[in-house]
Design an enzyme around this catalytic site. Structure first.
Site, PDB file in Angstrom:
ATOM      1  N   ARG A  97       0.885  -1.182  -0.053  1.00 43.66           N
ATOM      2  CA  ARG A  97       0.107   0.026  -0.150  1.00 43.66           C
ATOM      3  C   ARG A  97       0.878   1.283   0.120  1.00 43.66           C
ATOM      4  NH1 ARG A  97      -5.383   1.121   3.552  1.00 43.66           N
ATOM      5  NH2 ARG A  97      -6.260  -0.118   1.910  1.00 43.66           N
ATOM      6  N   HIS A 124      -7.422   1.058  -6.123  1.00 41.14           N
ATOM      7  CA  HIS A 124      -7.562   0.051  -5.109  1.00 41.14           C
ATOM      8  C   HIS A 124      -8.052  -1.173  -5.844  1.00 41.14           C
ATOM      9  CE1 HIS A 124      -7.749  -1.370  -1.108  1.00 41.14           C
ATOM     10  NE2 HIS A 124      -8.696  -0.659  -0.790  1.00 41.14           N
ATOM     11  N   GLN A 127     -10.160  -4.234  -3.374  1.00 43.02           N
ATOM     12  CA  GLN A 127     -11.187  -3.656  -2.866  1.00 43.02           C
ATOM     13  C   GLN A 127     -12.250  -3.792  -4.034  1.00 43.02           C
ATOM     14  OE1 GLN A 127     -12.113  -2.226   0.064  1.00 43.02           O
ATOM     15  NE2 GLN A 127     -14.200  -2.812  -0.698  1.00 43.02           N
ATOM     16  N   ASP A 214     -17.491   6.735  -1.424  1.00 43.50           N
ATOM     17  CA  ASP A 214     -16.137   6.639  -0.613  1.00 43.50           C
ATOM     18  C   ASP A 214     -15.929   7.825  -0.008  1.00 43.50           C
ATOM     19  OD1 ASP A 214     -13.418   5.800   0.451  1.00 43.50           O
ATOM     20  OD2 ASP A 214     -12.440   5.961  -1.514  1.00 43.50           O
ATOM     21  N   CYS A 254     -16.578   1.177   0.717  1.00 38.51           N
ATOM     22  CA  CYS A 254     -15.265   0.345   0.864  1.00 38.51           C
ATOM     23  C   CYS A 254     -14.871   0.575   2.306  1.00 38.51           C
ATOM     24  CB  CYS A 254     -14.081   0.980  -0.092  1.00 38.51           C
ATOM     25  SG  CYS A 254     -13.592   2.687   0.103  1.00 38.51           S
ATOM     26  N   ARG A 282     -13.448  -9.011   1.363  1.00 36.75           N
ATOM     27  CA  ARG A 282     -12.036  -8.540   1.193  1.00 36.75           C
ATOM     28  C   ARG A 282     -11.115  -9.766   1.449  1.00 36.75           C
ATOM     29  NH1 ARG A 282      -9.927  -3.622   1.235  1.00 36.75           N
ATOM     30  NH2 ARG A 282      -8.240  -4.791   0.594  1.00 36.75           N
TER      31      ARG A 282
HETATM   32  N1   CP Z   1     -11.239  -0.518   2.376  1.00 44.37           N
HETATM   33  C1   CP Z   1     -10.072  -0.495   2.933  1.00 44.37           C
HETATM   34  O1   CP Z   1      -9.041  -0.732   2.056  1.00 44.37           O
HETATM   35  O2   CP Z   1      -9.953  -0.396   4.171  1.00 44.37           O
HETATM   36  P1   CP Z   1      -8.588  -0.144   4.829  1.00 44.37           P
HETATM   37  O3   CP Z   1      -8.035   1.141   4.508  1.00 44.37           O
HETATM   38  O4   CP Z   1      -8.914  -0.216   6.509  1.00 44.37           O
HETATM   39  O5   CP Z   1      -7.671  -1.415   4.630  1.00 44.37           O
HETATM   40  N1  NVA Z   2     -10.028   6.394  -1.243  1.00 49.56           N
HETATM   41  C1  NVA Z   2      -9.668   6.072   0.214  1.00 49.56           C
HETATM   42  C2  NVA Z   2     -10.001   4.686   0.181  1.00 49.56           C
HETATM   43  C3  NVA Z   2      -9.712   3.942   1.396  1.00 49.56           C
HETATM   44  C4  NVA Z   2      -9.669   2.790   1.450  1.00 49.56           C
HETATM   45  C5  NVA Z   2      -8.219   6.554   0.367  1.00 49.56           C
HETATM   46  O1  NVA Z   2      -7.354   6.473  -0.459  1.00 49.56           O
HETATM   47  O2  NVA Z   2      -8.000   6.860   1.301  1.00 49.56           O
END
Ligand code: CP
Ligand code: NVA
Length: 312
Positions: A97, A124, A127, A214, A254, A282
């Site tokens: 990430r 992402h 997800q 989101d 998400c 997930r």
């Molecule tokens: N939806 C998601 O990716 O959640 P987290 O940021 O908690 O991993």
């Molecule tokens: N768009 C959000 C998604 C988190 C799972 C972010 O990038 O923070």
């Protein structure tokens, strides 16, 4: 060697294969990671992604190692390439990430281990696969006609729009002026089947089978929070907006969510919400993805073969 930086790194048939494996019981999963380590590198916070990946790796017989944000030092302590080469000395899969999507591309270009995108500023995809699994369970991929996304044209929207296009589901985006997608992103989605974009939430949601949102301020955009709150105010998913969707429409997010901003509490905590099923998915989607990437990449042979046989 295969990588998964965006949903369309899979073919449409491969995506269906992954969804099929993800639908199976954890005990039925192939031991695709037996004896293997999986590095889980995080530059940003996570709840769902870390936990779902760790559990999925274990369900496939592997050993996950979580690497904290302060331990990474991407391009600071060492280059993204050297991080990948080092992790590949110990692990058979690297999942990360990151802020910059290009860091994932550079790690993947080393070709030392399959690289999985656990969220970047651009995409992402893990997800989105879980989201398609949720749509398949709640509605059916072949019955769902349209997914409406109300809010920011962010990493989440992009991966979801690409995934929807790949399985033949229409998608509509309602986004305020100034926060819409780039031409390159629209071109990429168009190459998979397209999407529609409007600044009118009611138009995007009308008749949709799924309403999705989101956060308005993603990780890394905290400096823009005040202006984003003002710009996105009319884009909250309210009960009134949900009432415009198709009868029986579901609500997805998400997570993490900010009740009272992008979604009203009555919606996310109400009868149309499927967000906990979505969160649980997930783990199932991670298992399907890992089975796909680890099977051929690590063992040079087919892993479990679901009915349609479109897998590796
Ligand atoms: N939806 C998601 O990716 O959640 P987290 O940021 O908690 O991993
Ligand atoms: N768009 C959000 C998604 C988190 C799972 C972010 O990038 O923070």
């Amino acid at each position: 060697m295969r990588h998964f930086l965006e949903v369309d790194d899979l073919s449409a048939d491969e995506l269906r294969w992954v969804l099929d494996v993800s639908s199976g019981a954890p005990e039925a999963a192939p031991p695709a990671l037996a004896g293997s380590g999986v590095a889980l590198v995080f530059e940003k916070s996570s709840n769902r992604t870390r936990n779902s990946m760790e559990m999925a790796v274990r369900q496939l017989g592997g050993h996950p190692v979580y690497i904290r944000p302060e331990e990474v030092g991407m391009d600071v302590r060492e280059t993204a390439e050297d991080i990948a080469r080092t992790l590949a000395c110990f692990h058979d899969v690297i999942a990360a990430r990151v802020f910059r999507h290009s860091h994932l591309e550079r790690m993947a270009a080393c070709e030392v281990a399959p690289v999985i995108n656990l969220l970047s500023d651009d995409a992402h995809p893990c997800q989105a696969v879980a989201d398609l699994l949720t749509v398949s369970q709640c509605i059916g991929l072949d019955r769902a006609q349209r997914v409406a996304f109300v809010g920011d044209a962010n990493n989440m929207w992009r991966s979801l729009a690409i995934g929807c296009a790949m399985v033949g589901i229409e998608s509509s985006l309602a986004v305020p002026d100034g926060y819409g997608p780039s031409g390159a992103t629209l071109d990429r989605i168009a190459s998979r089947g397209g999407c529609t974009v409007t600044d009118d939430p009611a138009a995007a949601v009308a008749g949709a089978d799924v309403v999705y949102t989101d956060v308005w301020t993603s990780m890394g955009q905290e400096d823009e929070q005040a202006e984003r709150l003002a710009a996105f105010g009319p884009y909250q998913v309210t009960p009134e907006l949900m009432s415009l969707a198709a009868p029986g429409a579901i609500f997805l997010h998400c997570l993490p969510a900010r009740r009272g901003e992008e979604v009203a509490a009555e919606v996310i905590d109400g009868p149309a919400s499927r967000v906990w099923q979505q969160a649980r998915n997930r783990m199932h989607a991670a298992r399907g993805l890992l089975a796909f990437l680890a099977g051929p990449a690590l063992h040079g042979a087919a892993s479990a073969s679901p009915a349609q046989g479109a897998g590796p």
